[in-house]
Design an enzyme around this catalytic site. Structure first.
Site, PDB file in Angstrom:
ATOM      1  N   CYS A 160      36.924  39.663  -7.296  1.00 52.94           N
ATOM      2  CA  CYS A 160      38.141  40.312  -6.817  1.00 52.94           C
ATOM      3  C   CYS A 160      38.254  40.394  -5.299  1.00 52.94           C
ATOM      4  O   CYS A 160      39.228  39.891  -4.735  1.00 52.94           O
ATOM      5  CB  CYS A 160      38.258  41.704  -7.422  1.00 52.94           C
ATOM      6  N   ASP A 182      42.858  35.232 -26.656  1.00 44.40           N
ATOM      7  CA  ASP A 182      42.287  34.374 -25.632  1.00 44.40           C
ATOM      8  C   ASP A 182      42.462  32.935 -26.117  1.00 44.40           C
ATOM      9  O   ASP A 182      42.839  32.703 -27.261  1.00 44.40           O
ATOM     10  CB  ASP A 182      40.800  34.710 -25.386  1.00 44.40           C
TER      11      ASP A 182
HETATM   12  N1  NAD Z   1      37.168  41.444 -13.069  1.00 42.93           N
HETATM   13  C1  NAD Z   1      37.583  42.574 -12.516  1.00 42.93           C
HETATM   14  O1  NAD Z   1      36.781  43.460 -12.164  1.00 42.93           O
HETATM   15  C2  NAD Z   1      39.051  42.828 -12.295  1.00 42.93           C
HETATM   16  C3  NAD Z   1      39.466  44.101 -11.882  1.00 42.93           C
HETATM   17  C4  NAD Z   1      40.821  44.324 -11.654  1.00 42.93           C
HETATM   18  C5  NAD Z   1      41.720  43.282 -11.797  1.00 42.93           C
HETATM   19  N2  NAD Z   1      41.285  42.057 -12.187  1.00 42.93           N
HETATM   20  C6  NAD Z   1      42.260  40.984 -12.309  1.00 42.93           C
HETATM   21  O2  NAD Z   1      42.480  40.743 -13.692  1.00 42.93           O
HETATM   22  C7  NAD Z   1      42.704  39.347 -13.912  1.00 42.93           C
HETATM   23  C8  NAD Z   1      41.673  38.828 -14.893  1.00 42.93           C
HETATM   24  O3  NAD Z   1      40.400  38.922 -14.302  1.00 42.93           O
HETATM   25  P1  NAD Z   1      39.061  38.802 -15.165  1.00 42.93           P
HETATM   26  O4  NAD Z   1      37.931  39.077 -14.269  1.00 42.93           O
HETATM   27  O5  NAD Z   1      39.222  39.582 -16.421  1.00 42.93           O
HETATM   28  O6  NAD Z   1      39.105  37.221 -15.511  1.00 42.93           O
HETATM   29  P2  NAD Z   1      38.211  36.451 -16.557  1.00 42.93           P
HETATM   30  O7  NAD Z   1      38.113  35.071 -16.052  1.00 42.93           O
HETATM   31  O8  NAD Z   1      36.978  37.229 -16.857  1.00 42.93           O
HETATM   32  O9  NAD Z   1      39.087  36.454 -17.895  1.00 42.93           O
HETATM   33  C9  NAD Z   1      40.288  35.777 -18.031  1.00 42.93           C
HETATM   34  C10 NAD Z   1      40.432  35.388 -19.497  1.00 42.93           C
HETATM   35  O10 NAD Z   1      41.739  34.861 -19.705  1.00 42.93           O
HETATM   36  C11 NAD Z   1      41.639  33.826 -20.663  1.00 42.93           C
HETATM   37  N3  NAD Z   1      42.853  33.006 -20.645  1.00 42.93           N
HETATM   38  C12 NAD Z   1      43.172  31.990 -19.838  1.00 42.93           C
HETATM   39  N4  NAD Z   1      44.411  31.510 -20.166  1.00 42.93           N
HETATM   40  C13 NAD Z   1      44.868  32.265 -21.188  1.00 42.93           C
HETATM   41  C14 NAD Z   1      46.063  32.287 -21.960  1.00 42.93           C
HETATM   42  N5  NAD Z   1      47.062  31.419 -21.723  1.00 42.93           N
HETATM   43  N6  NAD Z   1      46.183  33.210 -22.946  1.00 42.93           N
HETATM   44  C15 NAD Z   1      45.186  34.085 -23.190  1.00 42.93           C
HETATM   45  N7  NAD Z   1      44.031  34.128 -22.492  1.00 42.93           N
HETATM   46  C16 NAD Z   1      43.879  33.215 -21.513  1.00 42.93           C
HETATM   47  C17 NAD Z   1      40.360  33.107 -20.258  1.00 42.93           C
HETATM   48  O11 NAD Z   1      39.873  32.291 -21.278  1.00 42.93           O
HETATM   49  C18 NAD Z   1      39.445  34.284 -19.920  1.00 42.93           C
HETATM   50  O12 NAD Z   1      38.722  34.717 -21.055  1.00 42.93           O
HETATM   51  C19 NAD Z   1      42.622  38.683 -12.534  1.00 42.93           C
HETATM   52  O13 NAD Z   1      43.913  38.578 -11.998  1.00 42.93           O
HETATM   53  C20 NAD Z   1      41.801  39.661 -11.733  1.00 42.93           C
HETATM   54  O14 NAD Z   1      42.062  39.589 -10.358  1.00 42.93           O
HETATM   55  C21 NAD Z   1      39.981  41.812 -12.454  1.00 42.93           C
END
Ligand code: NAD
Length: 443
Positions: free
Chosen positions: A256, A31
């Site tokens: 989402c 991260d």
């Molecule tokens: N939250 C859910 O329930 C869920 C379910 C299915 C799919 N998704 C998808 O998964 C993706 C992530 O969602 P999330 O809820 O986990 O987001 P989130 O915001 O909780 O986490 C994203 C993480 O990525 C990190 N990040 C940003 N830039 C980065 C980089 N260059 N390198 C490494 N890390 C980096 C951020 O600091 C953060 O910790 C989205 O596209 C979302 O639509 C989420």
């Protein structure tokens, strides 16, 4: 077993990374937020997700956390992109975090497969492939493997997946990604990349459509004297329909559904097609979230100076995620109408997000002195409250149950003016009081 690097230690990356470690792979999660990585190294999970802390602890010897791109890619066979893709001001997907991962990839990468788990618009795979080729990274394969987990049940959803969807340009890469999931009792469905990207958007838009559909049924139920809980039960037992995502309430929120529905609507629009149905799903949801305000106004008249308790802030139970939570809209609407707003949630720390809202330490404290309470999140704690005892602590015992979560009869017996969503009174309840059963139904 493979070595897998995950980019993004959020809900999707941390849960799926820990689950892949549980399947026996060696996982390194990168991260860019130092406190997040320091916390994880010290054994602190950065958000509330049932079972995740135990899963991470159980797989500690196969899981590591880093801020360094070099450490993440060193020796890795697969690079899973799990960074956030929030909406831009236009509602389209903001892919800047995805592109920053791609830009930071070192030039001397070995033959790895980059796997997109973040939810992205259809066509993103083609663009990433073109960028990798432009940089001469032709040895880097590309696959799409959308994530379907839901917050609150994420660990279970991953380990008991209904299916795994894999898209790839090169079938060998698709096979390699499919093989990573060995150990899961789930069918792996392989397809072209645009189709895999579309499955994720279509699945979430469909679930959101069911929610808006049953919410509109609920609104009509209120006008015609039907009870949406009975209607949904009667509908859901039809195997062609099923019971899931057929709970009427104050609409969907979270990180989402709102954005994925918007991504699909705009993807269609940008491609020259007006997707009427998903446009309506969004509009219905926006209005549904606000309905409790009108309901409270119907009981209390003007809200100026009235005290309204919001019970629950998270967009659903078992998560601390406030992204697009209905509570944010409700708090803003009640404040705009001149009400005092007090809120309680067992896990959300809302200090930064809810300006002008008083935060209570307990549901009982939130109810004390309130003119109305709105159940916003279906936290189990709310069912356990001694409602009969608490009635006297409210200035006016009005409860609007935005999740149809409490027992209507018990609440009314306890002396509350209780109103759910679409539960204005079942005709069967009314019939029980009439001399001539069936007369109402015949009218
Ligand atoms: N939250 C859910 O329930 C869920 C379910 C299915 C799919 N998704 C998808 O998964 C993706 C992530 O969602 P999330 O809820 O986990 O987001 P989130 O915001 O909780 O986490 C994203 C993480 O990525 C990190 N990040 C940003 N830039 C980065 C980089 N260059 N390198 C490494 N890390 C980096 C951020 O600091 C953060 O910790 C989205 O596209 C979302 O639509 C989420």
């Amino acid at each position: 077993m493979a070595r897998i690097a995950f980019f993004g230690a959020g809900y999707a990356g941390l849960v799926s990374g820990a689950c892949f470690a549980d399947l026996g792979h060696t996982v390194v999660i990168r991260d860019v937020v130092p406190e997040r990585i320091e916390g994880l190294r010290a054994g602190r999970v950065p958000f509330f997700e049932p079972g995740l802390a135990e899963l991470i602890a159980r797989n500690a010897d196969r899981l590591s956390f880093t801020l360094s791109m070099e450490e993440a890619v060193e020796g890795s066979d697969f690079l899973f992109v799990c960074v956030g893709t929030p909406p831009t001001a236009s509602g389209d997907a903001n892919l800047s975090a995805v592109w920053s991962v791609i830009e930071d990839l070192p030039q001397d990468l070995g033959p790895v497969v980059l796997v997109m788990k973040s939810t992205v618009p259809v066509g993103t795979g083609e663009k990433v492939r073109a960028e990798l080729d432009r940089r001469g990274l032709t040895q880097v394969g590309y696959a799409s493997c959308p994530e379907f987990l839901a917050e609150g049940t994420a660990v279970h959803d991953f380990l008991q997946s209904d299916r795994v969807v894999v898209g790839a340009f090169d079938p060998a890469h698709g096979e390699a990604v499919a093989a990573l999931h060995e150990g899961l009792d789930a069918p792996v469905v392989q397809m072209e990349i645009p189709s895999a990207e579309m499955v994720k958007l279509a699945a979430n838009a469909y679930l959101a459509t069911r929610i808006s559909f049953i919410n509109e049924i609920a609104n009509v139920c209120e006008l015609v004297g039907a009870d949406v809980e009975d209607v949904a039960r009667g509908m859901g037992l039809d195997r062609r329909i099923g019971t899931q995502y057929l709970r009427a309430g104050i609409g969907f929120g979270g990180s989402c559904f709102p954005k994925d529905v918007s991504f699909l609507k705009l993807l269609a629009g940008n491609s020259g097609y007006h997707f009427h149905l998903v446009s309506s799903v969004v509009e219905v949801n926006e209005l549904q979230i606000r309905r409790p305000v009108t309901k409270v106004q119907r009981h209390l008249g003007t809200l100026s100076g009235k005290r309204v308790a919001l019970l629950g802030l998270a967009f659903k139970a078992n998560t601390d995620d406030l992204r697009e939570a209905p509570s944010l809209v409700l708090a803003a609407r009640f404040l705009a109408e001149g009400a005092e707003v007090v809120a309680w949630d067992p896990v959300v720390d809302a200090h930064e997000f809810l300006h002008g809202v008083e935060l209570a330490d307990s549901a009982a404290a939130a109810l004390a002195g309130a003119d109305a309470a709105v159940v916003v999140t279906e936290w189990p704690e709310l069912r356990e409250l001694p409602w009969a005892e608490l009635r006297g602590t409210m200035r006016n015992p009005l409860v609007i149950d935005g999740r149809n979560f409490l027992d209507a009869e018990e609440m009314r017996t306890a002396g509350y003016a209780y109103e759910g969503m679409g539960r204005a009174g079942s005709p069967f309840a009314a019939l029980a009081e009439t001399e001539e059963p069936g007369s109402k139904l015949r009218q």
